[in-house]
Design an enzyme around this catalytic site. Structure first.
Site, PDB file in Angstrom:
ATOM      1  N   GLY A 137      42.571  99.728  96.242  1.00 35.99           N
ATOM      2  CA  GLY A 137      41.702  99.045  97.326  1.00 35.99           C
ATOM      3  C   GLY A 137      40.576 100.221  97.187  1.00 35.99           C
ATOM      4  CB  ALA A 158      35.722  98.184  96.025  1.00 36.76           C
ATOM      5  CB  ALA A 218      39.010 102.678 100.635  1.00 39.09           C
ATOM      6  NE  ARG A 266      47.297  89.131 110.004  1.00 40.96           N
ATOM      7  CZ  ARG A 266      47.830  88.926 111.731  1.00 40.96           C
ATOM      8  NH1 ARG A 266      48.383  87.587 111.962  1.00 40.96           N
ATOM      9  NH2 ARG A 266      47.513  90.121 112.985  1.00 40.96           N
ATOM     10  CB  VAL A 302      47.566 100.897 103.839  1.00 42.82           C
ATOM     11  CG1 VAL A 302      46.743  99.663 105.027  1.00 42.82           C
ATOM     12  CG2 VAL A 302      47.831 102.001 104.575  1.00 42.82           C
ATOM     13  CG  ASN A 332      49.449  94.090 106.489  1.00 42.16           C
ATOM     14  OD1 ASN A 332      50.088  94.897 106.694  1.00 42.16           O
ATOM     15  ND2 ASN A 332      48.040  94.020 107.276  1.00 42.16           N
ATOM     16  CG  ASP A 385      51.640  98.772 114.598  1.00 39.81           C
ATOM     17  OD1 ASP A 385      51.318  97.241 114.592  1.00 39.81           O
ATOM     18  OD2 ASP A 385      52.352  98.613 113.501  1.00 39.81           O
ATOM     19  CG  HIS A 392      52.394  96.055 110.577  1.00 37.21           C
ATOM     20  ND1 HIS A 392      51.482  97.235 111.486  1.00 37.21           N
ATOM     21  CD2 HIS A 392      51.236  96.485 109.873  1.00 37.21           C
ATOM     22  CE1 HIS A 392      50.383  96.520 111.195  1.00 37.21           C
ATOM     23  NE2 HIS A 392      49.718  95.907 110.687  1.00 37.21           N
TER      24      HIS A 392
HETATM   25  P1  NAD Z   1      39.918  93.862 101.499  1.00 41.07           P
HETATM   26  O1  NAD Z   1      39.486  92.659 101.392  1.00 41.07           O
HETATM   27  O2  NAD Z   1      37.876  95.310 102.591  1.00 41.07           O
HETATM   28  O3  NAD Z   1      39.739  95.245 100.663  1.00 41.07           O
HETATM   29  C1  NAD Z   1      40.905  95.059  99.292  1.00 41.07           C
HETATM   30  C2  NAD Z   1      39.991  95.859  98.413  1.00 41.07           C
HETATM   31  O4  NAD Z   1      41.680  96.045  97.676  1.00 41.07           O
HETATM   32  C3  NAD Z   1      39.112  95.002  97.441  1.00 41.07           C
HETATM   33  O5  NAD Z   1      38.086  95.880  96.963  1.00 41.07           O
HETATM   34  C4  NAD Z   1      40.014  94.222  96.396  1.00 41.07           C
HETATM   35  O6  NAD Z   1      39.357  93.749  95.379  1.00 41.07           O
HETATM   36  C5  NAD Z   1      41.116  95.563  95.952  1.00 41.07           C
HETATM   37  N1  NAD Z   1      42.214  94.720  95.639  1.00 41.07           N
HETATM   38  C6  NAD Z   1      43.229  93.727  95.657  1.00 41.07           C
HETATM   39  N2  NAD Z   1      44.059  93.859  94.126  1.00 41.07           N
HETATM   40  C7  NAD Z   1      44.229  94.898  93.851  1.00 41.07           C
HETATM   41  C8  NAD Z   1      44.569  95.581  92.740  1.00 41.07           C
HETATM   42  N3  NAD Z   1      45.714  94.934  92.319  1.00 41.07           N
HETATM   43  N4  NAD Z   1      44.310  97.041  92.522  1.00 41.07           N
HETATM   44  C9  NAD Z   1      43.977  97.334  92.800  1.00 41.07           C
HETATM   45  N5  NAD Z   1      42.681  97.250  94.037  1.00 41.07           N
HETATM   46  C10 NAD Z   1      42.922  95.684  94.578  1.00 41.07           C
HETATM   47  O7  NAD Z   1      40.768  94.819 102.968  1.00 41.07           O
HETATM   48  P2  NAD Z   1      40.710  95.935 103.338  1.00 41.07           P
HETATM   49  O8  NAD Z   1      39.843  94.916 105.117  1.00 41.07           O
HETATM   50  O9  NAD Z   1      40.478  97.135 103.234  1.00 41.07           O
HETATM   51  O10 NAD Z   1      42.686  95.577 103.760  1.00 41.07           O
HETATM   52  C11 NAD Z   1      43.324  95.920 103.234  1.00 41.07           C
HETATM   53  C12 NAD Z   1      44.790  95.670 103.098  1.00 41.07           C
HETATM   54  O11 NAD Z   1      45.703  96.258 104.062  1.00 41.07           O
HETATM   55  C13 NAD Z   1      44.987  94.048 103.780  1.00 41.07           C
HETATM   56  O12 NAD Z   1      46.385  93.450 103.494  1.00 41.07           O
HETATM   57  C14 NAD Z   1      45.314  94.176 105.559  1.00 41.07           C
HETATM   58  O13 NAD Z   1      45.768  93.418 105.674  1.00 41.07           O
HETATM   59  C15 NAD Z   1      45.719  95.572 105.559  1.00 41.07           C
HETATM   60  N6  NAD Z   1      45.885  95.919 106.476  1.00 41.07           N
HETATM   61  C16 NAD Z   1      46.885  97.211 106.657  1.00 41.07           C
HETATM   62  C17 NAD Z   1      46.927  97.196 108.155  1.00 41.07           C
HETATM   63  C18 NAD Z   1      48.148  98.229 108.291  1.00 41.07           C
HETATM   64  O14 NAD Z   1      48.715  98.762 109.881  1.00 41.07           O
HETATM   65  N7  NAD Z   1      49.407  98.023 107.432  1.00 41.07           N
HETATM   66  C19 NAD Z   1      45.812  97.202 109.041  1.00 41.07           C
HETATM   67  C20 NAD Z   1      44.174  96.912 108.507  1.00 41.07           C
HETATM   68  C21 NAD Z   1      44.805  96.585 107.412  1.00 41.07           C
HETATM   69  C1  LMR Z   2      45.921  95.411 111.906  1.00 42.42           C
HETATM   70  O1  LMR Z   2      47.477  95.485 112.246  1.00 42.42           O
HETATM   71  O2  LMR Z   2      45.510  95.477 112.235  1.00 42.42           O
HETATM   72  C2  LMR Z   2      46.323  94.621 109.960  1.00 42.42           C
HETATM   73  O3  LMR Z   2      47.992  95.048 109.937  1.00 42.42           O
HETATM   74  C3  LMR Z   2      45.486  93.494 110.125  1.00 42.42           C
HETATM   75  C4  LMR Z   2      46.498  91.903 109.795  1.00 42.42           C
HETATM   76  O4  LMR Z   2      46.557  91.357 109.771  1.00 42.42           O
HETATM   77  O5  LMR Z   2      46.873  92.338 111.992  1.00 42.42           O
END
Ligand code: NAD
Ligand code: LMR
Length: 331
Positions: A11, A13, A17, A92, A129, A131, A159, A187
């Site tokens: 991810g 881009a 990241a 989300r 990371v 979700n 969290d 999470h």
């Molecule tokens: P984003 O949409 O800005 O970036 C996601 C990137 O993943 C995009 O560039 C997309 O092209 C790429 N992608 C999609 N499918 C892919 C694949 N098969 N292989 C490689 N890359 C791929 O999203 P973001 O804001 O960076 O969030 C990414 C993820 O992290 C989401 O699922 C979000 O819910 C999750 N997140 C988790 C937590 C946590 O605490 N665990 C916190 C925040 C966000």
């Molecule tokens: C967060 O906890 O901020 C991320 O997992 C994004 C979300 O969907 O809540």
């Protein structure tokens, strides 16, 4: 200077990241003497955007950045990496629950597990990371059977950081004065942020957070719901999910796993061995300590009736998510 280690961010881009890559390349994760070679994976249509990120990395002139490989091929991306930050997945949107993401995202982690099984080092440390992070980590591990289950973890450090920050603000101390707050379970909005063993330093004295706050009602209601719903609150405000804080938490998680957590407990989603009566073989967040590249669940904590109910609720959700994910992966 040590030999460079290869590290992958998926991810690459995307928004998380964009902050995370800088932190890794600047030494905040693997230490100030450890050069890194970054593998950046995204999907083919994002290669143009990724090229811009690669240009910016070059323009940062970072002494620890030994090289960059941008790619849309998982088997190239995972080859020989010591650490994998699996961020790439759909985030989300406002009004969605995390489980709505399951069908869309879980297949990505099946494919990446299969790719890792073929080409990754058997000691690779994986942090999911994207979700729903816990269940994605479980699926990734299931499809990479040649890599030990202990090497697959999910991120609940955000969290933990949120919980620590809420408690510090309530008590009126710097955030680093609070330690050993625990995130149990998923999470998601069923997670259990638990301050019952947390300790705070006020002046020169260490005391239990429960004594410093002396408000059981707050700790059982507002504190818990604020942390559970913080992700949704950020989405409502930014119209995008958390990114800066998520990247910081991912760095914290991997740094502590590689370099050790010292005497502090950290929360990590790990494959459950049934500790504290939790369901086995789901990725459940526990308090752990880390040393020599290994994590260990903190044992022997007292679980109150209230905590038991909270642990059971989040465990039940994880068991259901696991079943849903296995069904999706059959197709
Ligand atoms: P984003 O949409 O800005 O970036 C996601 C990137 O993943 C995009 O560039 C997309 O092209 C790429 N992608 C999609 N499918 C892919 C694949 N098969 N292989 C490689 N890359 C791929 O999203 P973001 O804001 O960076 O969030 C990414 C993820 O992290 C989401 O699922 C979000 O819910 C999750 N997140 C988790 C937590 C946590 O605490 N665990 C916190 C925040 C966000
Ligand atoms: C967060 O906890 O901020 C991320 O997992 C994004 C979300 O969907 O809540």
């Amino acid at each position: 200077m040590a030999e460079p280690v290869k590290v992958v961010v998926t991810g690459a881009a995307g928004q998380i990241a964009y902050s995370l890559i800088y932190q890794i390349a600047s030494g905040a994760v693997f230490g100030p003497d450890q050069p890194v070679y970054l593998h950046l994976l995204d999907i083919a249509p994002m290669m143009g955007v990724l090229e811009g990120v690669v240009m910016e990395l070059a323009d940062c002139a970072l002494p620890l950045l030994a090289g960059v490989l941008p790619t849309f091929k998982p088997e190239e991306a995972f080859k020989d990496v010591v650490a994998a930050f699996l961020v790439g997945a759909m985030p989300r949107k406002e009004g969605m629950e995390r489980k709505d993401l399951l069908a869309a995202n879980v297949r990505i982690f099946k494919e990446q597990g299969q790719a890792m099984d073929k080409v990754a080092r058997k000691d690779v440390k994986v942090l999911v990371v994207g979700n729903p992070a816990n269940t994605n980590a479980l699926i990734c591990s299931k499809y990479a059977p040649s890599i030990p289950k202990e090497n697959f973890t999910a991120m609940t450090r955000l969290d933990q950081n949120r919980a620590q920050s809420q408690l510090a603000a309530k008590i009126g101390v710097p955030v680093q004065n609070v330690k050993n707050v625990v995130i149990w379970g998923n999470h998601s909005s069923t997670q259990f942020p638990d301050a019952s063993n947390a300790v705070v330093t006020v002046g020169r004295t260490e005391k239990l957070v429960t004594n410093a706050i002396n408000d059981d009602e707050y700790l059982k209601t507002t504190f818990i719901t604020t942390v559970q719903k913080r992700g949704a609150a950020v989405i409502a405000a930014r119209k995008m999910s958390s990114a800066l804080s998520a990247a910081k938490a991912a760095s914290d998680h991997m740094r502590d796993w590689f370099l050790g957590s010292g005497d502090r407990w950290v929360s990590m989603g790990v494959v459950s061995d049934g500790s504290y009566g939790t369901p086995r073989d789901v990725v459940f967040s526990f308090p752990v300590t880390t040393a020599n590249g290994k994590w260990q669940i903190v044992q022997g904590l007292t679980i109150s009736d209230f905590a038991r109910q909270m642990l059971d609720a989040t465990g039940k959700e994880l068991a259901e998510e696991k079943q849903d994910a296995l069904d999706v992966c059959k197709d």
